[in-house]
Write an enzyme that holds these catalytic residues in place. Structure first.
Site, PDB file in Angstrom:
ATOM      1  N   ALA A   1       0.992  -3.567   4.551  1.00 23.40           N
ATOM      2  CA  ALA A   1       0.098  -2.438   4.782  1.00 23.40           C
ATOM      3  C   ALA A   1       0.894  -1.133   4.925  1.00 23.40           C
ATOM      4  O   ALA A   1       2.113  -1.095   4.746  1.00 23.40           O
ATOM      5  CB  ALA A   1      -0.765  -2.699   6.012  1.00 23.40           C
ATOM      6  N   HIS A   2       0.189  -0.075   5.274  1.00 26.33           N
ATOM      7  CA  HIS A   2       0.752   1.276   5.309  1.00 26.33           C
ATOM      8  C   HIS A   2       1.863   1.425   6.342  1.00 26.33           C
ATOM      9  O   HIS A   2       1.874   0.795   7.388  1.00 26.33           O
ATOM     10  CB  HIS A   2      -0.359   2.290   5.616  1.00 26.33           C
ATOM     11  CG  HIS A   2      -0.982   2.079   6.974  1.00 26.33           C
ATOM     12  ND1 HIS A   2      -0.510   2.682   8.121  1.00 26.33           N
ATOM     13  CD2 HIS A   2      -2.034   1.325   7.350  1.00 26.33           C
ATOM     14  CE1 HIS A   2      -1.248   2.310   9.152  1.00 26.33           C
ATOM     15  NE2 HIS A   2      -2.183   1.484   8.710  1.00 26.33           N
ATOM     16  N   ASP A   3       2.830   2.267   6.004  1.00 21.38           N
ATOM     17  CA  ASP A   3       3.872   2.715   6.939  1.00 21.38           C
ATOM     18  C   ASP A   3       4.734   1.576   7.481  1.00 21.38           C
ATOM     19  O   ASP A   3       5.224   1.641   8.617  1.00 21.38           O
ATOM     20  CB  ASP A   3       3.248   3.501   8.099  1.00 21.38           C
ATOM     21  CG  ASP A   3       2.452   4.695   7.606  1.00 21.38           C
ATOM     22  OD1 ASP A   3       3.045   5.563   6.944  1.00 21.38           O
ATOM     23  OD2 ASP A   3       1.228   4.751   7.849  1.00 21.38           O
TER      24      ASP A   3
ATOM     25  N   THR B   1       0.831  -1.209   0.000  1.00 22.57           N
ATOM     26  CA  THR B   1       0.000   0.000   0.000  1.00 22.57           C
ATOM     27  C   THR B   1       0.864   1.258   0.000  1.00 22.57           C
ATOM     28  O   THR B   1       1.649   1.460  -0.915  1.00 22.57           O
ATOM     29  CB  THR B   1      -1.006  -0.035   1.154  1.00 22.57           C
ATOM     30  OG1 THR B   1      -0.296  -0.091   2.410  1.00 22.57           O
ATOM     31  CG2 THR B   1      -1.927  -1.252   1.044  1.00 22.57           C
TER      32      THR B   1
ATOM     33  N   ASN C   1       2.315  -0.032  10.175  1.00 18.94           N
ATOM     34  CA  ASN C   1       3.323   0.434  11.126  1.00 18.94           C
ATOM     35  C   ASN C   1       4.181  -0.688  11.717  1.00 18.94           C
ATOM     36  O   ASN C   1       4.702  -0.568  12.822  1.00 18.94           O
ATOM     37  CB  ASN C   1       2.670   1.241  12.266  1.00 18.94           C
ATOM     38  CG  ASN C   1       2.125   2.560  11.779  1.00 18.94           C
ATOM     39  OD1 ASN C   1       2.874   3.472  11.444  1.00 18.94           O
ATOM     40  ND2 ASN C   1       0.800   2.659  11.717  1.00 18.94           N
TER      41      ASN C   1
END
Length: 213
Positions: A138-140, A120, A158
């Site tokens: 996923a993000h970050d 992402t 994260n």
């Protein structure tokens, strides 16, 4: 990149998968590398095993080397250093043509992104990382150098995966978790707690099994 001929470290399953990816990308692979002398001259998936780096020193200015053709993070790191020592250039990262990468993704050199992977936003992937088939990131997320993510791994938002981590097939990591350097996560695990460096965690939920260093 398409004008550069590649040589792949390793002629096992991962190396053969990288060769297949190169076929899809229309990149020519002229051979595999293997430190085992008995492998030199063998033909694997119609590609010759050229031997070790000293055996192709005459090609140093004509080819680039793929070091992420082996799954072991420790072996990858050693082969990267060996490739540097012999003065060869590294291949660019190779991404399966069906994988869509956001412009908000940073990726280092020499990494592999396999088929069916979903990445992402705001993801950092380091050097010589293997992201195998059907991985979800996923993000970050931050993934450091020499990491190997096996098929079907799921990283929530994260997550930080530090240098040299190996995550086994089908494992999942909860959000905001850090996996310490040179640790290993067993296949099918669910990681819900922080993982220190140099250990094996496995199970559902994943728990400490043994020290690796």
């Amino acid at each position: 990149m398409k004008d550069s001929k590649l040589v792949i470290w390793g002629c096992g399953g991962m190396g053969r998968e990288v060769n297949h990816l190169c076929e899809l990308l229309n990149i020519e692979v002229i051979g595999f590398l293997d430190e085992r002398s008995e492998m030199c001259g063998q033909i694997i998936d119609e590609i010759p095993v050229l031997g070790d780096l000293p055996d192709i020193i005459h090609l140093r200015d004509q080819v680039k080397i793929v070091c992420a053709g082996v799954g072991s993070p420790q072996l990858k790191k050693r082969l990267v250093q060996k490739t540097k020592d012999f003065g060869f250039s590294f291949a660019d990262s190779l991404v399966h043509p069906a994988v869509q990468l956001s412009r908000k993704i940073h990726m280092g050199i020499g990494s592999i992104i396999g088929a069916g992977t979903i990445i992402t936003i705001n993801v950092h992937i380091g050097h010589f990382v293997i992201v195998n088939s059907s991985v979800t990131i996923a993000h970050d997320v931050r993934i450091s150098d020499y990491v190997t993510l096996s098929p079907g791994v799921n990283l929530s938002g994260n997550v930080t995966v530090e240098e040299g981590v190996f995550i086994g097939v089908g494992s999942a990591v909860r959000e905001k978790i850090t996996i310490g350097p040179w640790s290993m996560i067993g296949g099918g695990a669910f990681v819900k707690d922080q993982v220190p460096g140099g250990v094996l965690y496995a199970g559902v939920p994943a728990v400490f099994k043994k020290n690796l260093l």
